[in-house]
Design a protein around this motif. Structure first.
Motif, PDB file in Angstrom:
ATOM      1  N   GLU A 279      19.607 -10.115 -22.149  1.00  0.00           N
ATOM      2  CA  GLU A 279      20.912  -9.465 -21.999  1.00  0.00           C
ATOM      3  C   GLU A 279      21.407  -8.899 -23.326  1.00  0.00           C
ATOM      4  O   GLU A 279      21.969  -7.791 -23.369  1.00  0.00           O
ATOM      5  CB  GLU A 279      21.925 -10.446 -21.412  1.00  0.00           C
TER       6      GLU A 279
ATOM      7  N   PRO B   3      15.645  -4.643 -14.752  1.00  0.00           N
ATOM      8  CA  PRO B   3      16.909  -4.459 -14.016  1.00  0.00           C
ATOM      9  C   PRO B   3      18.034  -3.909 -14.890  1.00  0.00           C
ATOM     10  O   PRO B   3      18.871  -3.128 -14.420  1.00  0.00           O
ATOM     11  CB  PRO B   3      17.231  -5.863 -13.504  1.00  0.00           C
ATOM     12  N   HIS B   4      18.058  -4.297 -16.148  1.00  0.00           N
ATOM     13  CA  HIS B   4      19.071  -3.776 -17.067  1.00  0.00           C
ATOM     14  C   HIS B   4      18.849  -2.292 -17.321  1.00  0.00           C
ATOM     15  O   HIS B   4      19.812  -1.505 -17.342  1.00  0.00           O
ATOM     16  CB  HIS B   4      19.038  -4.545 -18.387  1.00  0.00           C
TER      17      HIS B   4
ATOM     18  N   SER C 161      21.663  -0.254 -24.449  1.00  0.00           N
ATOM     19  CA  SER C 161      22.684   0.488 -23.718  1.00  0.00           C
ATOM     20  C   SER C 161      23.646   1.189 -24.674  1.00  0.00           C
ATOM     21  O   SER C 161      24.043   2.343 -24.450  1.00  0.00           O
ATOM     22  CB  SER C 161      23.455  -0.457 -22.794  1.00  0.00           C
TER      23      SER C 161
ATOM     24  N   GLU D 133      17.382  -0.272 -15.320  1.00  0.00           N
ATOM     25  CA  GLU D 133      17.722   0.414 -14.071  1.00  0.00           C
ATOM     26  C   GLU D 133      19.221   0.677 -13.992  1.00  0.00           C
ATOM     27  O   GLU D 133      19.653   1.774 -13.601  1.00  0.00           O
ATOM     28  CB  GLU D 133      17.265  -0.411 -12.873  1.00  0.00           C
ATOM     29  N   ARG D 134      20.033  -0.312 -14.371  1.00  0.00           N
ATOM     30  CA  ARG D 134      21.484  -0.126 -14.353  1.00  0.00           C
ATOM     31  C   ARG D 134      21.941   0.941 -15.346  1.00  0.00           C
ATOM     32  O   ARG D 134      22.990   1.564 -15.169  1.00  0.00           O
ATOM     33  CB  ARG D 134      22.186  -1.459 -14.627  1.00  0.00           C
ATOM     34  N   MET D 135      21.146   1.151 -16.393  1.00  0.00           N
ATOM     35  CA  MET D 135      21.460   2.218 -17.345  1.00  0.00           C
ATOM     36  C   MET D 135      21.044   3.593 -16.812  1.00  0.00           C
ATOM     37  O   MET D 135      21.304   4.601 -17.465  1.00  0.00           O
ATOM     38  CB  MET D 135      20.750   1.960 -18.681  1.00  0.00           C
TER      39      MET D 135
ATOM     40  N   GLY E 134      12.542   0.423 -11.535  1.00  0.00           N
ATOM     41  CA  GLY E 134      13.851   0.991 -11.814  1.00  0.00           C
ATOM     42  C   GLY E 134      14.210   2.097 -10.842  1.00  0.00           C
ATOM     43  O   GLY E 134      13.819   2.076  -9.674  1.00  0.00           O
ATOM     44  N   ARG E 135      14.958   3.093 -11.306  1.00  0.00           N
ATOM     45  CA  ARG E 135      15.432   4.180 -10.458  1.00  0.00           C
ATOM     46  C   ARG E 135      14.286   5.077 -10.003  1.00  0.00           C
ATOM     47  O   ARG E 135      13.329   5.301 -10.762  1.00  0.00           O
ATOM     48  CB  ARG E 135      16.455   5.042 -11.229  1.00  0.00           C
TER      49      ARG E 135
END
Length: 309
Positions: free
Chosen positions: A293, A76-77, A300, A79-81, A51-52
Motif C-alpha cells: 500500500e 489491484p492498486h 499514485s 488497476e485502481r489507478m 488490471g483494466r
C-alpha cells in the motif's frame, strides 16, 4: 586412492545430478501457467494481462529470484489507478524459457523489446522495476527514452547490491564458483524464505511459490549468470542518459533492506537530480509484497502529478 578419487568425482558431479533431477520447464509444466506465451528469439516468454482491459500500460519487471507473481499484490492498486498491467517472467524464471548464454542487461532489454513487438505495443509505457528488474527497466529506458512515460524503481539494484561472501566467490570464480553456487544457494535461499514466513505479505502463497523455483531446471544457472553479468556494476551511464532525456523517475527504498543499500539513494541523486525518491520505514528488500500500500501510494502520487502536469 581409487576410493578417494571416486568420492571427489561424486562431489564434482553432484550439482549436475541434482540439476538433472529438477523439473524441465516444458509443455507439461506450462499447461498450468496462468497466462499466455510469446515465442521470441531466445525462447518462450510467459506473460499476463491484468488490471483494466483498457488504459495506459504499466509493465512490471521482477527481480533476480522471484518471478512475476511477486507483483500480484500491487496489481489491484495499479488497476485502481487506471492501468492496464503487463506481468512477464524473465528468461530462466517462472514459465519462461532457459536460454544458454550470459544473462546480461542487453539480453533482458532485448527480451522486453521483442515482447512489446510481439504484443503490438507501441504506446508510451510506465515501467516498474524491482531489484534486478530496476536494472532492466533503467537499461530499457536509457535505450528507448521516447517509449517510457515514467520509470518507477523499487529497491533497485542499479546502484549495487550486498551479497554474502559465498555468493561473491561463486559470482567471481568460474567453475569452482558454479559448483559452490549450485551446492550452497538452495540452502541459503530456503533459509531466507524461512525468515520471511513471519512477514505479512500481499501475495498468496509467496514463500511456497518462491521455493518451487528451486525445483525447476535452469533456474540456478539463470540466477548465477544474472549475478555475474547484470548485477556487477552500477548503472551510472544509463541513469545520466535518462536524466538527460527528461524521463520522470521515482525510486522507492526500504530502510531495513539488507540487499540493496540505502546509500544507493545518494548515488541516484548525483546521477539524476530530478529523480523523486522515497524511503519506506521498516521495509526490507521484499517491500513490493510487504509494504504494498505504501509503494502504491508513492506510485499514485507521481502518476497523478504527471497527469495533471
Amino acid at each position: 586412492m581409487i576410493w578417494a578419487l571416486a568420492v571427489l568425482a561424486g562431489l564434482a558431479l553432484w550439482p549436475v545430478i541434482r540439476e538433472a533431477r529438477r523439473t524441465p520447464v516444458d509443455d507439461v509444466v506450462r499447461a498450468s501457467a496462468p497466462g499466455e506465451f510469446a515465442d521470441l528469439s531466445l525462447g518462450r516468454v510467459h506473460y499476463r494481462w491484468l488490471g483494466r482491459p483498457r488504459g495506459p500500460v504499466a509493465i512490471c519487471v521482477h527481480g533476480l529470484t522471484t518471478p512475476s507473481f511477486v507483483w500480484e499484490g500491487l496489481v489491484p492498486h495499479l488497476e485502481r489507478m487506471g492501468f492496464r498491467v503487463l506481468l512477464y517472467d524473465l528468461y530462466g524464471r517462472g514459465y519462461s524459457s532457459r536460454p544458454e548464454g550470459a544473462q546480461t542487461p542487453e539480453m533482458f532489454t532485448r527480451q522486453l523489446s521483442e515482447l512489446l513487438a510481439a504484443l503490438g505495443l507501441d504506446e508510451d509505457l510506465t515501467l516498474i522495476g524491482y531489484s534486478m528488474g530496476g536494472v532492466i527497466a533503467s537499461r530499457f529506458t536509457a535505450a528507448y527514452p521516447g517509449r517510457v512515460r515514467q520509470l518507477m524503481l523499487v529497491a533497485p539494484a542499479d546502484m549495487g547490491i550486498e551479497v554474502s561472501r559465498a555468493t561473491r566467490i561463486a559470482r567471481d570464480v568460474p567453475v569452482l564458483g558454479d559448483w559452490l553456487f549450485h551446492m550452497a544457494f538452495p540452502r541459503q535461499f530456503r533459509a531466507s524464505l524461512a525468515r520471511q514466513q513471519a512477514l505479512e505479505v500481499s501475495v498468496e502463497d509467496l514463500g511456497d511459490r518462491q521455493a518451487g523455483e528451486l525445483m525447476k531446471r535452469g533456474y540456478l544457472r539463470a540466477v548465477l549468470s544474472s549475478l555475474r553479468h547484470s548485477l556487477r556494476r552500477p548503472l551510472e551511464q544509463a541513469h545520466r542518459q535518462i536524466a538527460q532525456a527528461g524521463v520522470p523517475v521515482l525510486a522507492v527504498w526500504g530502510d531495513a533492506d539488507e540487499t540493496v543499500p540505502l546509500a544507493g539513494l545518494g548515488l541516484l541523486a548525483q546521477w539524476n537530480r530530478n529523480a523523486h525518491q522515497e524511503v519506506i520505514p521498516e521495509a526490507t528488500h521484499l517491500l513490493p509484497a510487504t509494504h504494498t500500500e505504501a509503494l502504491a501510494g508513492h506510485i499514485s502520487a507521481l502518476t497523478e502529478s504527471l497527469r495533471r502536469g
